[in-house]
Design a protein around this motif. Sequence first.
Motif, PDB file in Angstrom:
ATOM      1  N   VAL A  67       1.044   9.602  -5.906  1.00  0.00           N
ATOM      2  CA  VAL A  67       1.165  11.061  -5.591  1.00  0.00           C
ATOM      3  C   VAL A  67       2.473  11.522  -6.005  1.00  0.00           C
ATOM      4  CG1 VAL A  67       1.195  12.505  -3.655  1.00  0.00           C
ATOM      5  CG2 VAL A  67      -0.558  10.572  -3.567  1.00  0.00           C
ATOM      6  N   TYR A  68       3.440  11.074  -5.539  1.00  0.00           N
ATOM      7  CA  TYR A  68       4.763  11.829  -5.760  1.00  0.00           C
ATOM      8  C   TYR A  68       5.299  11.978  -7.159  1.00  0.00           C
ATOM      9  CZ  TYR A  68       9.656  13.175  -4.604  1.00  0.00           C
ATOM     10  OH  TYR A  68      10.701  13.757  -4.583  1.00  0.00           O
TER      11      TYR A  68
ATOM     12  N   TYR B  29       5.430  16.150  -7.580  1.00  0.00           N
ATOM     13  CA  TYR B  29       6.911  16.565  -7.215  1.00  0.00           C
ATOM     14  C   TYR B  29       8.089  16.149  -8.292  1.00  0.00           C
ATOM     15  CZ  TYR B  29       4.729  17.074  -2.720  1.00  0.00           C
ATOM     16  OH  TYR B  29       3.980  17.397  -1.875  1.00  0.00           O
ATOM     17  N   HIS B  30       7.981  14.974  -9.022  1.00  0.00           N
ATOM     18  CA  HIS B  30       9.147  14.504  -9.705  1.00  0.00           C
ATOM     19  C   HIS B  30       9.051  14.993 -10.997  1.00  0.00           C
ATOM     20  CE1 HIS B  30      12.269  11.912 -10.702  1.00  0.00           C
ATOM     21  NE2 HIS B  30      11.681  11.504 -12.057  1.00  0.00           N
ATOM     22  N   HIS B  31       7.780  14.765 -11.921  1.00  0.00           N
ATOM     23  CA  HIS B  31       7.573  15.172 -13.037  1.00  0.00           C
ATOM     24  C   HIS B  31       7.996  16.743 -13.290  1.00  0.00           C
ATOM     25  CE1 HIS B  31       5.484  11.015 -13.931  1.00  0.00           C
ATOM     26  NE2 HIS B  31       6.841  10.820 -13.676  1.00  0.00           N
ATOM     27  N   PRO B  32       7.016  17.287 -12.659  1.00  0.00           N
ATOM     28  CA  PRO B  32       7.249  18.958 -12.642  1.00  0.00           C
ATOM     29  C   PRO B  32       9.035  19.373 -12.856  1.00  0.00           C
ATOM     30  CG  PRO B  32       5.566  18.637 -11.335  1.00  0.00           C
ATOM     31  CD  PRO B  32       6.095  17.213 -11.391  1.00  0.00           C
ATOM     32  N   GLN B  33       9.752  18.667 -12.060  1.00  0.00           N
ATOM     33  CA  GLN B  33      10.907  19.098 -11.991  1.00  0.00           C
ATOM     34  C   GLN B  33      11.712  18.531 -13.544  1.00  0.00           C
ATOM     35  OE1 GLN B  33      12.850  20.798  -9.628  1.00  0.00           O
ATOM     36  NE2 GLN B  33      10.948  21.138  -9.142  1.00  0.00           N
TER      37      GLN B  33
ATOM     38  N   HIS C 205       0.972  -1.255   0.234  1.00  0.00           N
ATOM     39  CA  HIS C 205       0.043   0.194  -0.040  1.00  0.00           C
ATOM     40  C   HIS C 205       0.941   1.342   0.145  1.00  0.00           C
ATOM     41  CE1 HIS C 205      -2.474   3.169   1.758  1.00  0.00           C
ATOM     42  NE2 HIS C 205      -3.360   2.619   1.020  1.00  0.00           N
ATOM     43  N   ALA C 206       2.008   1.257   0.861  1.00  0.00           N
ATOM     44  CA  ALA C 206       2.635   2.477   0.761  1.00  0.00           C
ATOM     45  C   ALA C 206       3.395   2.682  -0.422  1.00  0.00           C
ATOM     46  CB  ALA C 206       3.990   2.231   2.069  1.00  0.00           C
ATOM     47  N   VAL C 207       4.085   1.576  -1.308  1.00  0.00           N
ATOM     48  CA  VAL C 207       4.599   1.701  -2.389  1.00  0.00           C
ATOM     49  C   VAL C 207       3.705   2.485  -3.515  1.00  0.00           C
ATOM     50  CG1 VAL C 207       5.876   0.734  -4.256  1.00  0.00           C
ATOM     51  CG2 VAL C 207       6.270   0.075  -2.018  1.00  0.00           C
TER      52      VAL C 207
END
Length: 85
Positions: free
Chosen positions: A47-48, A52-56, A39-41
Amino acid sequence: MIIERLSQEHRNIEKLLAILERELEVFDRGDRADYEVIHAVISYFEVYPEIYHHPQEDLVFARLRARDPVAAAKVGDLVPGIRAE
């Protein structure tokens, strides 16, 4: 600095995929997988990356395209802001 951070995030993503694969192998054997880990993965991947990642990555690609359109074309047909589903 941003390239280093993105590279580290890619390595982290690779590790998370390996963890998920390992838990799925446990499940395939008929054993009880750690559903909290699964579930955590999955939650991380929901979300992440998009927030966060793709906009960078989009910023890096836009800068590359502005600086060297030929080099940007070699990267592929990435279009900032548009993600394949």
